[in-house]
Design a protein around this motif. Sequence first.
Motif, short mmCIF file in Angstrom:
data_model
loop_
_atom_site.label_atom_id
_atom_site.label_comp_id
_atom_site.label_asym_id
_atom_site.label_seq_id
_atom_site.Cartn_x
_atom_site.Cartn_y
_atom_site.Cartn_z
N LEU A 111 -9.13 1.21 2.58
CA LEU A 111 -10.46 1.48 2.04
C LEU A 111 -10.43 2.71 1.13
CD1 LEU A 111 -13.51 0.83 2.03
CD2 LEU A 111 -13.73 2.36 4.00
N PHE A 112 -9.81 3.79 1.59
CA PHE A 112 -9.76 5.02 0.79
C PHE A 112 -8.95 4.81 -0.49
CE2 PHE A 112 -10.44 7.26 5.00
CZ PHE A 112 -11.72 7.67 4.70
N PHE A 113 -7.83 4.12 -0.39
CA PHE A 113 -7.00 3.92 -1.56
C PHE A 113 -7.65 2.93 -2.53
CE2 PHE A 113 -3.14 2.34 -3.82
CZ PHE A 113 -2.73 3.55 -4.34
N GLY A 114 -8.27 1.89 -1.98
CA GLY A 114 -8.96 0.93 -2.82
C GLY A 114 -10.14 1.55 -3.56
N TYR A 115 -10.80 2.51 -2.90
CA TYR A 115 -11.92 3.20 -3.54
C TYR A 115 -11.45 3.92 -4.80
CZ TYR A 115 -15.83 6.46 -4.15
OH TYR A 115 -16.87 7.18 -4.66
N LEU A 116 -10.24 4.47 -4.77
CA LEU A 116 -9.69 5.14 -5.95
C LEU A 116 -9.53 4.15 -7.10
CD1 LEU A 116 -8.47 7.58 -7.35
CD2 LEU A 116 -6.29 7.07 -6.23
N GLY A 117 -9.00 2.96 -6.80
CA GLY A 117 -8.86 1.94 -7.84
C GLY A 117 -10.20 1.50 -8.38
N LEU A 118 -11.19 1.38 -7.51
CA LEU A 118 -12.54 1.00 -7.95
C LEU A 118 -13.14 2.05 -8.88
CD1 LEU A 118 -15.05 -0.85 -7.74
CD2 LEU A 118 -15.71 0.48 -5.70
N GLN A 119 -12.95 3.32 -8.54
CA GLN A 119 -13.49 4.40 -9.37
C GLN A 119 -12.81 4.45 -10.73
OE1 GLN A 119 -16.07 6.62 -8.96
NE2 GLN A 119 -16.59 5.27 -7.26
N LEU A 120 -11.54 4.08 -10.79
CA LEU A 120 -10.86 4.02 -12.08
C LEU A 120 -11.52 2.97 -12.97
CD1 LEU A 120 -8.49 4.77 -13.98
CD2 LEU A 120 -7.21 2.91 -12.90
N LEU B 174 0.83 -1.20 0.00
CA LEU B 174 0.00 0.00 0.00
C LEU B 174 0.87 1.26 0.00
CD1 LEU B 174 -2.75 1.44 0.26
CD2 LEU B 174 -2.53 1.18 2.75
N ASP B 175 1.93 1.24 0.79
CA ASP B 175 2.79 2.43 0.86
C ASP B 175 3.47 2.70 -0.47
OD1 ASP B 175 4.19 4.51 2.56
OD2 ASP B 175 5.93 3.40 1.82
N ALA B 176 3.97 1.65 -1.13
CA ALA B 176 4.64 1.83 -2.41
C ALA B 176 3.67 2.31 -3.48
CB ALA B 176 5.29 0.52 -2.85
N THR C 114 -6.44 4.17 10.93
CA THR C 114 -6.19 2.73 10.97
C THR C 114 -5.78 2.23 9.59
OG1 THR C 114 -8.48 2.10 10.41
CG2 THR C 114 -7.97 2.47 12.75
N PRO C 115 -5.01 1.14 9.53
CA PRO C 115 -4.63 0.58 8.23
C PRO C 115 -5.83 0.17 7.39
CG PRO C 115 -3.25 -0.33 9.98
CD PRO C 115 -4.34 0.46 10.66
N ALA C 116 -6.88 -0.32 8.03
CA ALA C 116 -8.06 -0.75 7.29
C ALA C 116 -8.71 0.43 6.56
CB ALA C 116 -9.07 -1.40 8.22
N LEU C 117 -8.80 1.58 7.22
CA LEU C 117 -9.37 2.76 6.58
C LEU C 117 -8.46 3.28 5.47
CD1 LEU C 117 -10.97 4.91 9.44
CD2 LEU C 117 -12.11 3.90 7.46
N ALA C 118 -7.16 3.20 5.70
CA ALA C 118 -6.21 3.63 4.67
C ALA C 118 -6.40 2.78 3.41
CB ALA C 118 -4.78 3.51 5.19
#
Length: 232
Positions: free
Chosen positions: A109-118, A3-5, A103-107
Amino acid sequence: MTLDAASRLTEGLLALALLQQSLEHLNGPRADRPLFLARMALCGLVIVGAVLPWPLVALAGLVGLAGLSLLILQRFQGPYNGGSDRMGLLALWCLTLSRLAPTPALAELFFGYLGLQLMLSYVISGGVKIVNPDWRSGQALADVFRFSAYPVSEDLRRWADRPRVLLAMSWAVMLFELAFPLTLLSRESLIVGLVIAATFHLANACLFGLNRFFWTWLSVYPAILWLQARVV
């Protein structure tokens, strides 16, 4: 890809895209220049933080860019450049919220949402096109070549007189966009899908001057690569 990378790569690419857009405004109205000079400086912080182990520098740049985006929205009464600005704003705020998440789970979630929107950006675009009879007949693409407001050559405009070619191109675009979720089945298929999509955006940039879409969409590709590895 961790996730960090993935976040750092997305941050760096997005900062480069926003930097390129900001340069366009340096020859614009003088009153707008401070906003975009500030954005260029903040993009620099994000780029430095994304390529070196200085996460606080990148975070400061992201938070600053997110706040500045509200001022720019107010100045232009919304995302003045359409879809590319909307995707850029979405990426910026998803990255900022992911970095600030408690929390890591929220982090994730937010980043995954970006991939989903793409992914949805391609599927929805294909859905809008395929219900349009002009797209199904190739007429919409002919009109793009014939009446484009962007400076294109006369040779390029003559493509409007090739109905069979444009019909095939129209259906190729629609079917690819609608089938894009299938690329998530494997890492290899996703990479192939993203290369095809990037080539499509690059062609639009070269032919019609839609350069913002190329750089903005490209910057979000690490998010969907991370998402695919996370859920499949």
